[in-house]
Design a protein around this motif. Sequence first.
Motif, PDB file in Angstrom:
ATOM      1  N   ARG B  29       0.733  -1.214   0.042  1.00 47.58           N
ATOM      2  CA  ARG B  29       0.159  -0.158  -0.260  1.00 47.58           C
ATOM      3  C   ARG B  29       0.864   1.350  -0.217  1.00 47.58           C
ATOM      4  NH1 ARG B  29      -5.714  -0.620   0.670  1.00 47.58           N
ATOM      5  NH2 ARG B  29      -5.812   1.526   0.355  1.00 47.58           N
ATOM      6  N   TYR B 172      -5.723  -0.169  12.890  1.00 47.22           N
ATOM      7  CA  TYR B 172      -5.918   0.572  13.331  1.00 47.22           C
ATOM      8  C   TYR B 172      -4.967   1.925  12.784  1.00 47.22           C
ATOM      9  CZ  TYR B 172      -6.140   4.799  16.639  1.00 47.22           C
ATOM     10  OH  TYR B 172      -6.038   5.910  17.231  1.00 47.22           O
ATOM     11  N   LYS B 176      -6.715   4.386  10.418  1.00 47.29           N
ATOM     12  CA  LYS B 176      -7.403   5.953  11.330  1.00 47.29           C
ATOM     13  C   LYS B 176      -6.142   6.806  11.505  1.00 47.29           C
ATOM     14  CE  LYS B 176     -11.117   3.924  11.441  1.00 47.29           C
ATOM     15  NZ  LYS B 176     -12.390   4.643  10.770  1.00 47.29           N
ATOM     16  N   THR B 177      -4.862   6.528  11.661  1.00 42.37           N
ATOM     17  CA  THR B 177      -3.771   7.451  12.055  1.00 42.37           C
ATOM     18  C   THR B 177      -3.190   8.352  10.866  1.00 42.37           C
ATOM     19  OG1 THR B 177      -1.955   5.827  11.651  1.00 42.37           O
ATOM     20  CG2 THR B 177      -3.318   6.057  13.745  1.00 42.37           C
ATOM     21  N   ARG B 178      -2.679   9.180  11.095  1.00 43.02           N
ATOM     22  CA  ARG B 178      -2.033  10.021  10.136  1.00 43.02           C
ATOM     23  C   ARG B 178      -0.916   9.344   9.362  1.00 43.02           C
ATOM     24  NH1 ARG B 178       1.157  14.949  12.660  1.00 43.02           N
ATOM     25  NH2 ARG B 178      -1.067  15.943  12.549  1.00 43.02           N
ATOM     26  N   GLY B 180      -0.951   6.018   8.828  1.00 44.14           N
ATOM     27  CA  GLY B 180      -1.715   5.157   7.902  1.00 44.14           C
ATOM     28  C   GLY B 180      -2.248   6.128   6.437  1.00 44.14           C
ATOM     29  N   LEU B 181      -2.752   7.176   6.828  1.00 44.08           N
ATOM     30  CA  LEU B 181      -3.325   7.907   5.774  1.00 44.08           C
ATOM     31  C   LEU B 181      -2.105   8.080   4.559  1.00 44.08           C
ATOM     32  CD1 LEU B 181      -6.137   9.319   4.923  1.00 44.08           C
ATOM     33  CD2 LEU B 181      -5.048  11.434   5.653  1.00 44.08           C
ATOM     34  N   ARG B 182      -0.991   8.595   5.122  1.00 45.61           N
ATOM     35  CA  ARG B 182       0.090   8.967   4.366  1.00 45.61           C
ATOM     36  C   ARG B 182       0.376   7.637   3.585  1.00 45.61           C
ATOM     37  NH1 ARG B 182       3.338  13.384   8.232  1.00 45.61           N
ATOM     38  NH2 ARG B 182       1.597  14.958   8.023  1.00 45.61           N
ATOM     39  N   ARG B 184      -1.092   4.758   2.909  1.00 41.39           N
ATOM     40  CA  ARG B 184      -1.888   4.415   1.795  1.00 41.39           C
ATOM     41  C   ARG B 184      -1.731   5.435   0.377  1.00 41.39           C
ATOM     42  NH1 ARG B 184      -7.036   4.516   3.712  1.00 41.39           N
ATOM     43  NH2 ARG B 184      -6.373   5.731   5.464  1.00 41.39           N
ATOM     44  N   ALA B 185      -1.577   6.753   0.773  1.00 44.06           N
ATOM     45  CA  ALA B 185      -1.406   7.662  -0.259  1.00 44.06           C
ATOM     46  C   ALA B 185      -0.162   7.209  -1.147  1.00 44.06           C
ATOM     47  CB  ALA B 185      -1.231   9.014   0.283  1.00 44.06           C
ATOM     48  N   ASP B 188      -0.833   5.077  -4.059  1.00 42.57           N
ATOM     49  CA  ASP B 188      -1.603   5.544  -5.088  1.00 42.57           C
ATOM     50  C   ASP B 188      -0.864   6.410  -5.847  1.00 42.57           C
ATOM     51  OD1 ASP B 188      -4.674   5.231  -6.039  1.00 42.57           O
ATOM     52  OD2 ASP B 188      -3.988   7.524  -6.247  1.00 42.57           O
ATOM     53  N   LEU B 193       1.859  13.192  -2.011  1.00 46.62           N
ATOM     54  CA  LEU B 193       2.534  13.226  -0.646  1.00 46.62           C
ATOM     55  C   LEU B 193       3.512  14.496  -0.647  1.00 46.62           C
ATOM     56  CD1 LEU B 193       3.203   9.430   0.430  1.00 46.62           C
ATOM     57  CD2 LEU B 193       1.814  11.311   1.374  1.00 46.62           C
ATOM     58  N   VAL B 198       5.257  15.704   2.558  1.00 49.21           N
ATOM     59  CA  VAL B 198       6.047  14.371   3.119  1.00 49.21           C
ATOM     60  C   VAL B 198       6.891  13.766   2.426  1.00 49.21           C
ATOM     61  CG1 VAL B 198       5.163  12.152   4.020  1.00 49.21           C
ATOM     62  CG2 VAL B 198       3.606  13.953   3.960  1.00 49.21           C
TER      63      VAL B 198
END
Lengths: 508, 320
Positions: B29, B172, B176-178, B180-182, B184-185, B188, B193, B198
């Motif tokens: 991911r 989680y 849910k966390t910052r 993780g959001l980054r 997964r980006a 993609d 990012l 980032v």
Amino acid sequence: MAEPIVELRNITKRFPGIVANDNVTLDIKKGEIFALLGENGAGKSTLMSILFGMYEPDEGQIFVRGKEVHLTSSKDAAALNIGMVHQHFKLVSNYTITENIVLGDEPLKRFGPFSWVDLKGASEKIRALSLEYGLEVNPNDKIQDLQVSTQQRVEILKMLYRDAEILIFDEPTSVLTPQEIEYLLDIMEELRRGGKTIILITHKLEEIKRVADRCGILLRGKLVGIYDVATTTTQRMANLMVGKEVDFSVDKPDHEFGEVVLDVSNVTVYNDLKVKVVDDVSLEVRKGEILAIAGVSGNGQVDIADAIAGLQNISEGSITLNGEEISNLSIKERIAKGISYIPEDRQKEGLVMDLNLRDNLAIKTFDREPFSKKGVLQPNAFEDQAVDLIDRYDIRSGQGSQTITRSMSGGNQQKAIIAREVELDSDLLIFVQPTRGLDVGAIANIHQQILDQRALGKAILLVSLELDEVMALADTISVVFRGQILKTDDARNLSKEEVGQYMMGVTK
Amino acid sequence: MNIDKIMTDGLAFALPLFIMAIGGIYSERSGVTMLSIEGFQGFGAFVGAITVVILRTAMGASPDWLIYIATLAAVLGGMLLALLNALMVIKLKSKMTIAGVVINILAVALTSFLSSVITGAVTGQATTKIQLSVAPRYTIPGLSKIPVIGGLFQNIYPFAFIIIVVAALAWYVLYKTRYGLRLRAGGDNPHSLDAAGVDVNKLRFSAVVLAGGFAGLGGMAFTYTVANFSPASYVGYGYLSIAALIFGNWNISTTFWTSMFFGFSRSFSDQLVNELGLSSNYSDLFSVMPYVLTLIVLIFFSKHNRPPRALGEHFDKGKR
Ligand SMILES: Nc1ncnc2c1ncn2[C@@H]1O[C@H](COP(=O)(O)OP(=O)(O)OP(=O)(O)O)[C@@H](O)[C@H]1O
Ligand SMILES: [Mg+2]
């Protein structure tokens, strides 16, 4: 107007074989719309990427609000309230609008040792922002389901969410329809009224005239000067950016058309998602005729072109070339029968970006004499052709025939494709959006090429979203709407307004 | 047929598979193609096992809690090898698939070499087969009496609990966390990012190293189910976990179910062989059943599955 908010002093940036910015000095005043103009490859995106912290300059200084700054990443730029909408959007396709906007600057909620991203709170803030600036979006929609114009709104909201004061737009209008462009320009004016400073990169001089206060012009990396938009004509801007007189007049003598070359009758096409994108379309193109398909983006015009070139299968109807049915032939066979194709996406379908210019120029003919003999490639023939075409079509690049096409500017990539396709000497040439993203000089050049082919008696199918381009070049205009041809007529019988109406589906 | 046994064994197999697949999900991911789960799990398990040997010899005893030390060591071991993998693909920009294969080959060779050297030095007897104590197992009173699924609560390895907690945390963090959001980006559109300030390569680096940790945990769990470690422990579970995550569409909760599917189809076929009292030829035939199922399932589902869009692409700031 007020004091300068951004000052660039003697900025120089070099890439291998090229000086992208050469000792550029300019300042931008608070609360103005500053336009940046220049040919393809003049260094506009590079200069703004430097201000946004994506590249570091090799030489020079940057001052923001009077203080010297060193930007090493876009985070530094964001901290100074600088935001940028890039030429190619930078969005995560499987994320919602909210997730995209907060990325990199996520609001957190905490409970004990746990913290999580507060998407709900962010959504509300985004909804409020979108109402405030008239940028309508639904924060919970996913990017992949959005139209380009909405994606662009997301990019703008991303800047506003970060409280950007200095907003950089890199060619924001090249992906929009005329209506959407109007809307965007209105928003820019609205932002200016709200005290924001805007830097706008565009190739469209009318847009600069319409919204900008001042205009900086770059030529081959150097700043030519900064001009007051109100007192500078578009013709003069064009001349300054190209460095010589640009001739916008099109020389299109009337002549008789020959026999029918392309005959498309009752063609229906379904796309991969089984949606009917071309609906019972018929058209004819004769020798020496330019038939333009006009229409708002996404109404099936590209699918028609793809079906003729063989990139898409048709489910009904027939396509003949010089009286011969071609709808069952492979792409390669169609090329051999005499079809040249200049695709919409030059980077995906037009060129192999990581091959050099020499190989790209021979990519449709490499298996024929003299490029290969008995199955063995003849490098000398490749080289000879490349040298010849680079010279005749004025393809500019860092390392001549050996240049990797990815590093070339958009305009020169397009020239390379056109050189290759015209050299095939086909009876039918299909041009899809041939001037998208190109500067005015390059556009004039390509229009001339198309007219030269017309004079040679080629049949030409032009697909364009630019109404001005259609009106300037076409002998016959067909307007598509929702996959159907609403109207076909001699171009002399149609006004720009009428075509515009048909494009919106109005049939009277 | 022994339903309880199918349940117990299925879960014991499925959970380590699941945690290894989570490692793969983290890596992929973020955008890094992950073929080296197999190597991470083997190498991690080796480090765990060798730590046990060293401590056992030093203490002259073998207390139960060694198993937790071993687990910790396995996690660190997996991360260590993953660090090498991350250096190869992120710093040196080698091809991700090639790096994966290299890491897997390296892991096998390195463990057999190191285990004979280290066991020789520590115990005086060089061997590539490291014997471990039998892990304690727990049965939950009450729940284990439920008909059909009661087996899920019988004879549980301590790893099951660890894996469930770690997996919940991993879920989680990813969703849910910052961080993780980054993460997964990154798989993609890494340019998004970068534009958000980032550091993409740092992020991917951390994802690969975490993948090594998850795989090490899974590897140690597998090793304790057979109570010994040898280079023959590389039997393709790492690859199976990759199949599970593809079938699970790179999504942790879906991958939980696909891992269970693999786990139970395996324990079912094992039981079937037992039950029918087949000769070993036939039992081999039945043991391939989970793999054949995998193949069939992937053929039908891979069309609908969407790998991360930027999977396998090196991130290069300058590239346009
Ligand atoms: N990352 C890079 N590596 C190598 N060369 C580059 C890179 N980025 C830009 N260039 C080169 O620098 C020059 C300026 O490019 P830039 O993208 O700034 O032009 P531009 O004015 O924005 O053009 P366009 O109108 O086509 O967008 C071009 O010649 C381009 O090929
Ligand atoms: Mg640009």
